[in-house]
Write a protein that holds these residues in place. Structure first.
Motif, mmCIF file in Angstrom:
data_model
loop_
_atom_site.group_PDB
_atom_site.id
_atom_site.type_symbol
_atom_site.label_atom_id
_atom_site.label_comp_id
_atom_site.label_asym_id
_atom_site.label_seq_id
_atom_site.Cartn_x
_atom_site.Cartn_y
_atom_site.Cartn_z
ATOM 1 N N THR A 657 0.840 -1.199 0.000
ATOM 2 C CA THR A 657 0.000 0.000 0.000
ATOM 3 C C THR A 657 0.872 1.245 0.000
ATOM 4 O O THR A 657 1.932 1.271 0.631
ATOM 5 C CB THR A 657 -0.908 0.011 1.249
ATOM 6 N N THR A 670 -3.604 3.733 -1.251
ATOM 7 C CA THR A 670 -3.948 3.008 -2.470
ATOM 8 C C THR A 670 -3.022 1.820 -2.664
ATOM 9 O O THR A 670 -1.844 1.858 -2.284
ATOM 10 C CB THR A 670 -3.884 3.930 -3.697
ATOM 11 N N THR A 671 -3.568 0.791 -3.266
ATOM 12 C CA THR A 671 -2.774 -0.362 -3.678
ATOM 13 C C THR A 671 -2.573 -0.378 -5.189
ATOM 14 O O THR A 671 -1.944 -1.302 -5.717
ATOM 15 C CB THR A 671 -3.480 -1.667 -3.263
#
Length: 685
Positions: A657, A670-671
């Protein structure tokens, strides 16, 4: 053999066999002048300086000139790269007195180190209205013996004037968008739209200004700023200032078209330009920028890397022309006939057209410096590579320019940053390894923590530390290199080393008003404590330190370092709109200040490919001055990840992440690499 025989500076060692009875800069030299009641002849230069070699051959190797010097003066030789403080103080005096400066720098001093007569290169006989070196010596001796009171008063006045110089740069106001917009406007007015770069001849690579333009475009979207940077980089890469065979840049061009260089190759230029071209690629995807960045990185590793892992200072401009004479540019110049000898008729003619080699020549004596003219023939890439390899092999048989093997801390810091980033951008782990090895050398050899007196040494040679103390640019540039290496490798120890250096900046170099001095509080006392926020061919120590302080504060949340950076950048508020060409690095740091800079934390397991993709995406972000930390999540007790930015950062759905924050206020984690790229202005995820 004179008193230079035992020194470590390659430049000083070049003069160890002179008949001149040279002294290194030392209290003993001035005590000897006081004992003999004679003035000091101070000569300042550096190993790659063409005119320094010329004056040495014409005058310092001349028995008659040496005899006169030895009888009437104490002669002191200084390597400006080892003692930038001495160079800066007396260069300021030379420029104030004559309106110009340069090397070799010639200054006559009293035994109290007060200057009273100045110059640069003096010929062995009168030329074009310039007195000969012998005439100058005779004139100074006559004044010293016959008008001593007048000379002494002049020296004291010059010294008072220098000591009293401390301009008010408006240090309390931090630069804002208005000042940076004015700086861009000023650069636009000085921009050479026909040939790239700024101003006329001689033309120097504007490395720090180019970084400002790229960051300004990233923050504001200014297409004009980006275009000036891209066009300048293309013009330099096509010109003779760039080595079309071996990579790497010469120090400057004698013309505005970038055609004929002054042939010495300096580590600082190549480190800075390597990073600039990598950043141009990052912003645009330019194949040319990618090629030049990598070729320049490979040049540094191949030709400047020392056996101990550091990087040498420079390659000389001069080399043997094959007849026993040292000639400027002999190693690099070609004629059509020589091309045909190496390549044969067909490939020789093609190479002449491709590289702009003419019968008349673009350089001297019918020879040309290789270029890539815009109107050159289109040639298949494989054939170009073959021709280039054959020419490079033939050139390698020529007598090579001399190399100054001195390792300068500041310039190695610049090289560490450039090689680490190039390695990360272009999937070249070998370049990251070379950057790490140079950083290791700086820690092992240049760090001195003996007797509780922590310091950074300016130079080393052959793995042995030099005697001269580091100056502000050493601390700032080495810290910058360590911060870049930390971002690329994920090794927090480099952040710790940077913090160690920057704490010393706060303790030793910072004035009460937030301005920065070039030398430490307890450094050798000169007639003036040097302090200059403007760039030369490399970032000023003042703004280099400001940039590293800002990045370190973004990594750690340290208010002391953030405040110090902001106070130091007040000088950009004052000088940026007025002289933007000469404070480019400060302008680039100011762009980072206005953008945050952003703090990026990437957490995940070390072997997870998805973490590597997020990490590379973060490094390729164009957000000005963004700092990147990568590792395992860090617990509140410090276990886990090695960076403060990783504290409390958890995996989302157990996936690697990324967190993007400003002033430690974060956007949604966010990934997704594409989402991260969008947050950071990344062109090439």
């Amino acid at each position: 053999m004179n008193r230079l025989a035992g020194v470590t500076s390659p430049y000083l060692l070049q003069h160890a066999d002179n008949p001149v009875d040279w002294w290194p800069w030392s209290p003993e030299a001035f005590e000897e002048a006081r004992r003999r009641d004679v003035p000091v002849f101070l000569s300042v230069g550096y190993s790659a300086c063409h005119w320094c070699h010329v004056m040495a051959h014409e005058s310092f190797e001349d028995e008659r000139a040496a005899a006169y010097l030895n009888e009437h003066f104490v002669s002191v030789k200084v390597d400006r790269e080892e003692r930038p403080d001495v160079d800066a103080v007396y260069m300021e005096a030379v420029q104030a007195a004559t309106g110009q400066g340069g090397w070799p720098m010639t200054v006559f001093l009293t035994p109290d180190a007060e200057p009273f007569y100045f110059g640069t290169y003096f010929p062995p006989e009168p030329r074009h209205g310039t007195a000969s070196f012998t005439q100058v010596l005779e004139g100074v001796h006559t004044a010293w013996t016959g008008r001593r009171d007048e000379v002494g008063e002049m020296a004291r006045k010059i010294t008072r004037d220098l000591a009293g110089r401390r301009p008010d740069y408006g240090r309390t106001a931090r630069p804002g968008p208005g000042e940076l917009a004015q700086a861009l406007l000023g650069l636009t007015r000085e921009y050479d739209a026909a040939h790239g770069g700024f101003g006329g001849a001689p033309k120097f690579p504007p490395s720090m200004v180019l970084e400002f333009l790229l960051r300004h475009h990233a923050r504001t979207g200014s297409e004009g700023a980006l275009q000036m940077a891209v066009d300048t980089c293309e013009a330099m890469a096509r010109g003779g200032i760039y080595d079309q065979l071996g990579g790497g840049f010469a120090r400057y061009s004698v013309d505005r078209e970038w055609t004929v260089p002054h042939f010495e190759k300096m580590l600082y230029d190549n480190a800075l330009l390597c990073r600039v071209y990598a950043h141009v690629w990052r912003a645009t995807g330019s194949d040319l920028a990618r090629r030049v960045a990598l070729e320049t990185a490979d040049f540094m590793v191949r030709e400047l890397r020392t056996e101990h892992g550091g990087f040498a200072s420079a390659l000389d401009a001069d080399s043997d022309d094959g007849s026993g004479h040292q000639v400027e540019g002999a190693y690099y110049a070609w004629t059509p006939g020589r091309l045909r000898e190496v390549l044969g008729e067909a490939d020789g003619a093609l190479a002449a057209a491709y590289f702009g080699v003419t019968e008349e020549g673009t350089f001297e004596h019918g020879a040309s410096v290789l270029q890539l003219p815009q109107d050159g023939p289109a040639v298949e890439a494989g054939r170009v590579a073959d021709i280039t390899a054959r020419l490079l092999a033939a050139r390698s048989l020529r007598p090579a320019p001399g190399r100054d093997d001195k390792v300068v801390a500041a310039w190695n810091g610049l090289a560490v940053a450039a090689l680490a980033e190039c390695g990360a951008y272009f999937d070249r782990p070998d370049l990251v390894e070379r950057a790490t090895e140079a950083a290791d050398l700086l820690v092992r050899v240049h760090f001195d923590v003996a007797a509780g007196r922590a310091r950074l040494a300016r130079t080393s040679k052959d793995g042995r530390v030099g005697a001269n103390a580091g100056v502000l640019e050493d601390y700032g540039d080495v810290a910058e290199g360590f911060l870049a290496l930390a971002a690329v490798t994920g090794e927090g120890v480099w952040l710790e080393f940077a913090g160690f250096l920057l704490d010393l900046v706060l303790d030793l170099f910072t004035a009460e008003d937030g301005s920065l001095y070039d030398t430490a509080h307890d450094a050798e006392k000169l007639i003036r404590r040097p302090q200059d926020p403007t760039d030369t061919a490399a970032p000023s120590g003042w703004t280099a330190a400001a940039g590293a302080l800002l990045s370190y504060a973004a990594h750690t949340g340290s208010e002391a370092h953030r405040t110090a950076a902001e106070r130091a950048l007040g000088v950009v508020h004052a000088l940026g709109p007025r002289v933007p060409r000469f404070i480019g690095h400060g302008l680039a740091v100011a762009e980072a200040l206005l953008d945050g800079p952003r703090e990026v934390a990437v957490v995940g397991r070390p072997q997870d490919e998805a973490r590597a993709v997020l990490h590379r995406t973060a490094l390729l972000g164009t957000a000005p001055g963004a700092v990147v930390a990568v590792g395992l999540p860090r617990a509140a007790d410090g276990s886990g990840g090695e960076f403060p930015l990783l504290e409390g950062r958890t995996l989302v759905h157990d996936l690697p992440t990324a967190y993007v924050c400003r002033h430690f206020v974060c956007a949604r984690p966010t990934t997704d690499p594409a989402a991260l790229a969008e947050q950071l202005g990344t062109i090439h995820p």
